[in-house]
Design a protein around this motif. Structure first.
Motif, PDB file in Angstrom:
ATOM      1  N   LEU A  38       0.629  -1.201  -0.140  1.00  0.00           N
ATOM      2  CA  LEU A  38       0.117  -0.017  -0.052  1.00  0.00           C
ATOM      3  C   LEU A  38       0.566   1.348   0.106  1.00  0.00           C
ATOM      4  N   PHE A  39       2.271   1.212   0.580  1.00  0.00           N
ATOM      5  CA  PHE A  39       2.725   2.038   0.766  1.00  0.00           C
ATOM      6  C   PHE A  39       3.118   2.723  -0.586  1.00  0.00           C
ATOM      7  N   ALA A  40       3.966   1.879  -0.872  1.00  0.00           N
ATOM      8  CA  ALA A  40       4.839   1.363  -2.051  1.00  0.00           C
ATOM      9  C   ALA A  40       3.915   2.090  -3.360  1.00  0.00           C
ATOM     10  N   VAL A  41       2.742   1.294  -3.919  1.00  0.00           N
ATOM     11  CA  VAL A  41       2.102   1.619  -5.078  1.00  0.00           C
ATOM     12  C   VAL A  41       1.149   3.284  -4.992  1.00  0.00           C
ATOM     13  N   SER A  42       0.941   3.839  -3.536  1.00  0.00           N
ATOM     14  CA  SER A  42       0.301   4.943  -3.683  1.00  0.00           C
ATOM     15  C   SER A  42       1.413   6.530  -3.781  1.00  0.00           C
ATOM     16  N   TYR A  43       2.994   5.702  -3.598  1.00  0.00           N
ATOM     17  CA  TYR A  43       4.284   6.470  -3.014  1.00  0.00           C
ATOM     18  C   TYR A  43       4.378   7.162  -4.657  1.00  0.00           C
ATOM     19  N   ASN A  44       3.923   7.924  -4.267  1.00  0.00           N
ATOM     20  CA  ASN A  44       3.609   8.640  -6.396  1.00  0.00           C
ATOM     21  C   ASN A  44       5.665   9.257  -6.604  1.00  0.00           C
ATOM     22  N   VAL A  45       6.102   8.424  -7.222  1.00  0.00           N
ATOM     23  CA  VAL A  45       6.941   8.707  -7.371  1.00  0.00           C
ATOM     24  C   VAL A  45       7.673   7.762  -9.053  1.00  0.00           C
ATOM     25  N   ASN A  46       8.296   7.592  -9.569  1.00  0.00           N
ATOM     26  CA  ASN A  46       8.403   6.671 -11.009  1.00  0.00           C
ATOM     27  C   ASN A  46       9.288   5.690 -10.429  1.00  0.00           C
ATOM     28  N   ASP A  47       9.545   5.220  -9.659  1.00  0.00           N
ATOM     29  CA  ASP A  47      10.748   3.703  -9.412  1.00  0.00           C
ATOM     30  C   ASP A  47       9.820   3.303  -8.087  1.00  0.00           C
ATOM     31  N   ARG A  48       8.646   2.909  -7.473  1.00  0.00           N
ATOM     32  CA  ARG A  48       7.356   2.960  -6.641  1.00  0.00           C
ATOM     33  C   ARG A  48       8.114   1.316  -6.413  1.00  0.00           C
ATOM     34  N   PHE A  49       8.561   0.739  -7.648  1.00  0.00           N
ATOM     35  CA  PHE A  49       8.752  -0.552  -8.247  1.00  0.00           C
ATOM     36  C   PHE A  49       9.519  -0.785  -6.825  1.00  0.00           C
ATOM     37  N   THR A  50      10.487  -0.239  -6.599  1.00  0.00           N
ATOM     38  CA  THR A  50      11.665  -0.978  -6.349  1.00  0.00           C
ATOM     39  C   THR A  50      11.426  -0.502  -4.361  1.00  0.00           C
ATOM     40  N   PHE A  51      10.031   0.055  -3.754  1.00  0.00           N
ATOM     41  CA  PHE A  51       9.950   0.569  -2.441  1.00  0.00           C
ATOM     42  C   PHE A  51       9.750  -1.174  -1.744  1.00  0.00           C
ATOM     43  N   PHE A  52       8.773  -1.934  -2.866  1.00  0.00           N
ATOM     44  CA  PHE A  52       8.493  -3.292  -2.653  1.00  0.00           C
ATOM     45  C   PHE A  52       8.935  -4.712  -2.756  1.00  0.00           C
ATOM     46  N   LEU A  53      10.105  -4.570  -1.957  1.00  0.00           N
ATOM     47  CA  LEU A  53      10.456  -6.139  -2.088  1.00  0.00           C
ATOM     48  C   LEU A  53      10.634  -6.645  -0.951  1.00  0.00           C
ATOM     49  N   THR A  54      10.122  -5.831   0.268  1.00  0.00           N
ATOM     50  CA  THR A  54      10.319  -7.342   1.636  1.00  0.00           C
ATOM     51  C   THR A  54       8.862  -7.848   1.063  1.00  0.00           C
ATOM     52  N   GLY A  55       7.458  -7.133   1.084  1.00  0.00           N
ATOM     53  CA  GLY A  55       6.293  -6.907   0.956  1.00  0.00           C
ATOM     54  C   GLY A  55       5.910  -8.589  -0.096  1.00  0.00           C
ATOM     55  N   ALA A  56       6.790  -8.197  -1.568  1.00  0.00           N
ATOM     56  CA  ALA A  56       6.733  -8.891  -2.056  1.00  0.00           C
ATOM     57  C   ALA A  56       7.789 -10.977  -1.696  1.00  0.00           C
ATOM     58  N   VAL A  57       9.058 -10.408  -0.729  1.00  0.00           N
ATOM     59  CA  VAL A  57       9.149 -11.854  -0.736  1.00  0.00           C
ATOM     60  C   VAL A  57       8.046 -12.427   0.018  1.00  0.00           C
ATOM     61  N   PHE A  58       7.177 -11.793   1.440  1.00  0.00           N
ATOM     62  CA  PHE A  58       6.244 -12.432   1.656  1.00  0.00           C
ATOM     63  C   PHE A  58       5.147 -12.653   1.319  1.00  0.00           C
ATOM     64  N   SER A  59       4.708 -12.147   0.376  1.00  0.00           N
ATOM     65  CA  SER A  59       3.863 -12.004  -0.549  1.00  0.00           C
ATOM     66  C   SER A  59       3.873 -13.872  -0.944  1.00  0.00           C
ATOM     67  N   THR A  60       4.984 -13.679  -1.722  1.00  0.00           N
ATOM     68  CA  THR A  60       5.709 -15.093  -2.269  1.00  0.00           C
ATOM     69  C   THR A  60       5.428 -15.998  -0.941  1.00  0.00           C
TER      70      THR A  60
END
Length: 460
Positions: free
Chosen positions: A273-295
């Motif tokens: 939620l933080f990463a997807v709403s963070y209005n920067v072009n490289d917001r995907f780089t903020f979603f690593l730990t959450g992606a690991v936990f989701s995986t």
């Protein structure tokens, strides 16, 4: 991932970290949101001992201990060794994880530390006889190190600390001395800020958001929790969604039953939620730990539904296969995807952002050719992204004896000739210089005040 690493010349922030590691002191001199003091400390140490070539592979190397910690964390969640290995392998192939592993960035070290914290915490829950005080101290220590790597630490760890407060209550105080030791790399920057007259509140605000009271429009406060940007900035959101291709989408959608899995779920959800709403072009780089936990949760969910290891393992390759296939279709013009309005020399943005599994050394190719265009002892002016590619090249002995100037800097009146990488983001130069097209960018010659130039015609 080692074969896909981009090398010691990189664009934008990645080039900045390489340059700072080569030229900087062991300790960051500021405590602002871009200082990342622990990562700075580690990167300078590696650069001094092994050089920037070794530093460019640092994140790829971090995947080894990260995969081990994911494996151990999965065992703590009750999986068998085979499923734990599949979870670890699946995590390494996540788009954002693999992308960061090919660059010099702070986020993978941060993810490693955060996964380590969850592993220790779950060990503490599983074994009641372990020394609670010592383990909480170590969790505090790792939290301090992670916080000095990136501020997203506090978002990801919020569910864990709320749970630990409920379970351990006053014993949680043992985290504090560990945390104070863990932030050792931030102290020089904090002391410098105090000497400059900043209050504790101002130092905290600068650390979390970059906002400085005496600098107008500084920091990123205006970019936090901008859910409206999900619609207006669809391209950057789409790149973030690449990290949810596979079982991880199930891990984010289905709420688990056990408390340990729920802590992972809530941390992953907050991160998303933080990463997807963070209005920067490289917001995907903020979603690593959450992606690991989701995986992890997604792989466990799929195995519980099917009891087939091979199916869970095959799901790990969905993302690489889909993204590489999409890139092949776009490169053959079968499918058309939106491109950046301000392309960089030699960089295919679709490949660069979408397909980290294929090596990108566009920054190195750019520097090698641009070095032939710009004579020594000349000035080059450009925006943030190519600036750091050129400066990171200088850190390893390329593009020497040339001064690199940022577009936002004031140009000395004594400078009559400049070389410009791209006009985008530097349009203000049209007022004072004539532009002559080069193989890469432009050569700028200072002109008289009464001369005029139509930049739109030049760009046609």
């Amino acid at each position: 991932m080692f074969l896909s690493a981009s090398g010691p010349i990189q664009w934008m922030d990645n080039g900045m970290f390489l340059s700072n590691a080569n030229a900087g002191d062991l300790f960051s001199k500021s405590s602002d949101d871009l200082s990342h003091p622990f990562f700075h400390f580690i990167s300078v140490l590696i650069s001094r001992i092994f050089g920037n070539y070794a530093l460019s592979y640092f994140n790829a190397f971090l995947l080894i201990p990260l995969s081990y910690l994911i494996f151990k964390l999965c065992l703590n969640l009750g999986t068998d060794k085979k499923l734990a290995l599949i979870c670890a392998a699946s995590s390494l192939l996540i788009h954002s994880i693999f992308w960061i592993s090919t660059k010099v960035e702070v986020y993978l070290l941060n993810t490693l530390l955060l996964v380590w914290i969850f592993y220790i915490y779950y060990q503490l829950i599983l074994d009641k006889n372990k020394k609670v005080s010592l383990n909480l101290f170590f969790i505090g220590l790792l939290t301090g190190l992670a916080a000095c790597t990136h501020q997203i630490t506090f978002i990801v760890l919020l569910p864990l600390y709320i749970h630990s407060l409920y379970i351990y209550r006053s014993k949680l105080i043992f985290c504090i001395p560990g945390f104070l030791i863990g932030i050792f790399s931030a102290y020089p920057g904090i002391f410098n800020e105090i000497e400059d007259g900043m209050s504790a509140f101002e130092i905290g605000r600068v650390f979390f958001t970059g906002h400085k009271n005496h600098v107008a429009n500084s920091g990123f406060e205006s970019k936090f929790l901008k859910f409206s940007s999900i619609i207006t900035e669809k391209n950057s959101v789409l790149i973030l969604i690449f990290s949810l291709i596979g079982t991880q989408i199930a891990g984010l959608l289905f709420f688990p039953k056990t408390i340990k899995k729920r802590l992972l779920y809530l941390s992953g959800l907050l991160n998303f939620l933080f990463a997807v709403s963070y209005n920067v072009n490289d917001r995907f780089t903020f979603f690593l730990t959450g992606a690991v936990f989701s995986t992890i949760l997604g792989c466990i969910w799929l195995y519980q539904k099917t009891s087939k290891y091979n199916l869970v393992l095959a799901s790990a390759f969905i993302s690489p296969i889909l993204l590489i296939s999409a890139y092949i279709l776009t490169s053959t013009n079968i499918v058309k995807l939106p491109e950046h309005k301000a392309p960089l020399p030699y960089r295919n943005d679709i490949k660069y952002f979408m397909v980290p599994y294929l090596k990108d050394n566009s920054a190195e190719l750019f520097v090698n050719d641009y070095e032939k265009i710009v004579p020594k002892n000349q000035n080059v002016i450009c925006d943030w992204t190519p600036t750091w590619a050129l400066i990171s090249a200088q850190a390893i002995g390329k593009f020497e004896d040339r001064k690199v100037i940022d577009c936002q800097e004031k140009i000395s009146e004594n400078i009559s000739t400049l070389y410009l990488v791209r006009l985008n983001y530097c349009e203000n130069l049209q007022k004072d210089f004539n532009l002559q097209k080069e193989k890469i960018g432009y050569k700028l010659e200072k002109r008289e005040a009464n001369e005029k130039i139509n930049v739109k015609d030049l760009l046609k």
